[in-house]
Design a protein around this motif. Structure first.
Motif, mmCIF file in Angstrom:
data_model
loop_
_atom_site.group_PDB
_atom_site.id
_atom_site.type_symbol
_atom_site.label_atom_id
_atom_site.label_comp_id
_atom_site.label_asym_id
_atom_site.label_seq_id
_atom_site.Cartn_x
_atom_site.Cartn_y
_atom_site.Cartn_z
ATOM 1 N N LEU A 1 0.855 -1.193 0.000
ATOM 2 C CA LEU A 1 0.000 0.000 0.000
ATOM 3 C C LEU A 1 0.884 1.232 0.000
ATOM 4 N N GLN A 2 0.523 2.225 -0.783
ATOM 5 C CA GLN A 2 1.305 3.452 -0.896
ATOM 6 C C GLN A 2 0.813 4.505 0.094
ATOM 7 N N ASN A 3 1.595 5.536 0.271
ATOM 8 C CA ASN A 3 1.232 6.658 1.131
ATOM 9 C C ASN A 3 -0.038 7.318 0.603
ATOM 10 N N SER A 4 -0.893 7.797 1.483
ATOM 11 C CA SER A 4 -2.164 8.403 1.059
ATOM 12 C C SER A 4 -1.975 9.659 0.218
ATOM 13 N N SER A 5 -0.825 10.289 0.306
ATOM 14 C CA SER A 5 -0.588 11.498 -0.484
ATOM 15 C C SER A 5 -0.058 11.162 -1.879
ATOM 16 N N ASN A 6 0.164 9.882 -2.154
ATOM 17 C CA ASN A 6 0.659 9.463 -3.461
ATOM 18 C C ASN A 6 -0.387 9.769 -4.530
ATOM 19 N N SER A 7 0.043 10.323 -5.637
ATOM 20 C CA SER A 7 -0.873 10.706 -6.705
ATOM 21 C C SER A 7 -0.891 9.661 -7.812
ATOM 22 N N GLY A 8 -2.062 9.146 -8.126
ATOM 23 C CA GLY A 8 -2.211 8.287 -9.292
ATOM 24 C C GLY A 8 -2.409 6.815 -9.026
ATOM 25 N N PHE A 9 -1.813 6.285 -7.974
ATOM 26 C CA PHE A 9 -2.003 4.866 -7.677
ATOM 27 C C PHE A 9 -1.974 4.638 -6.174
ATOM 28 N N ASP A 10 -2.569 3.521 -5.772
ATOM 29 C CA ASP A 10 -2.751 3.238 -4.348
ATOM 30 C C ASP A 10 -1.865 2.119 -3.825
ATOM 31 N N ALA A 11 -1.458 1.216 -4.723
ATOM 32 C CA ALA A 11 -0.670 0.058 -4.292
ATOM 33 C C ALA A 11 0.277 -0.362 -5.409
ATOM 34 N N ILE A 12 1.282 -1.145 -5.012
ATOM 35 C CA ILE A 12 2.200 -1.782 -5.948
ATOM 36 C C ILE A 12 1.935 -3.287 -5.852
ATOM 37 N N ASP A 13 1.645 -3.905 -7.007
ATOM 38 C CA ASP A 13 1.332 -5.334 -6.984
ATOM 39 C C ASP A 13 2.604 -6.183 -6.942
ATOM 40 N N SER A 14 2.443 -7.492 -6.943
ATOM 41 C CA SER A 14 3.573 -8.411 -6.821
ATOM 42 C C SER A 14 4.503 -8.382 -8.026
ATOM 43 N N GLU A 15 4.060 -7.774 -9.138
ATOM 44 C CA GLU A 15 4.906 -7.643 -10.331
ATOM 45 C C GLU A 15 5.402 -6.207 -10.505
ATOM 46 N N ASN A 16 5.320 -5.433 -9.417
ATOM 47 C CA ASN A 16 5.812 -4.051 -9.380
ATOM 48 C C ASN A 16 5.014 -3.097 -10.277
ATOM 49 N N ARG A 17 3.745 -3.429 -10.532
ATOM 50 C CA ARG A 17 2.883 -2.544 -11.315
ATOM 51 C C ARG A 17 2.073 -1.660 -10.374
ATOM 52 N N ARG A 18 1.757 -0.457 -10.858
ATOM 53 C CA ARG A 18 1.019 0.523 -10.067
ATOM 54 C C ARG A 18 -0.484 0.306 -10.239
ATOM 55 N N VAL A 19 -1.163 0.198 -9.099
ATOM 56 C CA VAL A 19 -2.580 -0.151 -9.111
ATOM 57 C C VAL A 19 -3.410 0.940 -8.449
ATOM 58 N N GLN A 20 -4.434 1.376 -9.156
ATOM 59 C CA GLN A 20 -5.409 2.282 -8.569
ATOM 60 C C GLN A 20 -6.556 1.406 -8.064
ATOM 61 N N ILE A 21 -7.071 1.709 -6.881
ATOM 62 C CA ILE A 21 -8.121 0.887 -6.271
ATOM 63 C C ILE A 21 -9.328 1.771 -5.989
ATOM 64 N N LYS A 22 -10.489 1.315 -6.458
ATOM 65 C CA LYS A 22 -11.747 2.054 -6.264
ATOM 66 C C LYS A 22 -12.800 1.086 -5.763
ATOM 67 N N CYS A 23 -13.774 1.629 -5.027
ATOM 68 C CA CYS A 23 -14.853 0.762 -4.558
ATOM 69 C C CYS A 23 -16.175 1.512 -4.499
ATOM 70 N N ARG A 24 -17.203 0.738 -4.290
ATOM 71 C CA ARG A 24 -18.541 1.285 -4.133
ATOM 72 C C ARG A 24 -19.296 0.323 -3.216
ATOM 73 N N THR A 25 -20.143 0.873 -2.366
ATOM 74 C CA THR A 25 -20.986 0.065 -1.491
ATOM 75 C C THR A 25 -22.388 0.008 -2.066
ATOM 76 N N LEU A 26 -22.909 -1.215 -2.212
ATOM 77 C CA LEU A 26 -24.270 -1.420 -2.683
ATOM 78 C C LEU A 26 -25.140 -1.786 -1.488
ATOM 79 N N ILE A 27 -26.312 -1.198 -1.402
ATOM 80 C CA ILE A 27 -27.246 -1.505 -0.316
ATOM 81 C C ILE A 27 -28.330 -2.418 -0.879
#
Length: 157
Positions: A52-78
């Protein structure tokens, strides 16, 4: 746990604040904003063993196991309903991330669906919003029927 319905509004707000403090101390959330986004990023990174990257990081949220930059988004359904619009995807045409993980939770924060979405698919199915200065992507319709969309639900449960 106190009976929530018996608490005053001020007591509820204090309890919420205490919960936010504890989630931050456990490094589950990184900000005191709506915790679901931070929780989602933490959950995906923990579940998949990513950094997981620092919250101030711009553009991506995590680095995967192959060193790729990943943006993560979610939504809650009721009860399975609600908008499937992800948060704004900024700088899509710049090289700020490699792919996106979209996670749909139910009202109890259980994983309903998870997808790995390439930048190619984001460009194909999102629309640019001048008002929000970014691309808007809905996890529904033609995107869900695209053979290039990768369903990773089972990896995230």
């Amino acid at each position: 746990m106190p009976q929530l319905k018996n608490l005053t509004e001020k007591e509820l707000m204090k309890l919420n604040s205490d919960i936010m403090d504890e989630l931050k101390a456990r490094e589950i959330i990184r900000t005191r904003n709506n915790p679901i986004a931070d929780y989602c990023e933490w959950y995906v990174a923990k579940k998949l063993g990513w950094k997981l990257q620092n919250s101030s990081n711009s553009g991506f949220d995590a680095i995967d196991s192959e060193n790729r930059r990943v943006q993560i988004k979610c939504r809650t359904l009721i009860k399975g309903k609600g908008t499937r619009q992800l948060g704004v995807i900024r700088k899509l045409d710049q090289d700020t991330f490699d792919y996106l993980i979209a996670l749909l939770f139910d009202e109890n924060t259980e994983v309903v669906k998870g997808y790995k979405i390439s930048k190619e698919l984001i460009k194909k199915y999102s629309t640019f919003s001048k008002h929000q200065n970014g691309h808007i992507l809905y996890v529904k319709g033609n995107l869900l029927n695209d053979e290039k969309l990768e369903d990773i639900t089972e990896l995230l449960k």
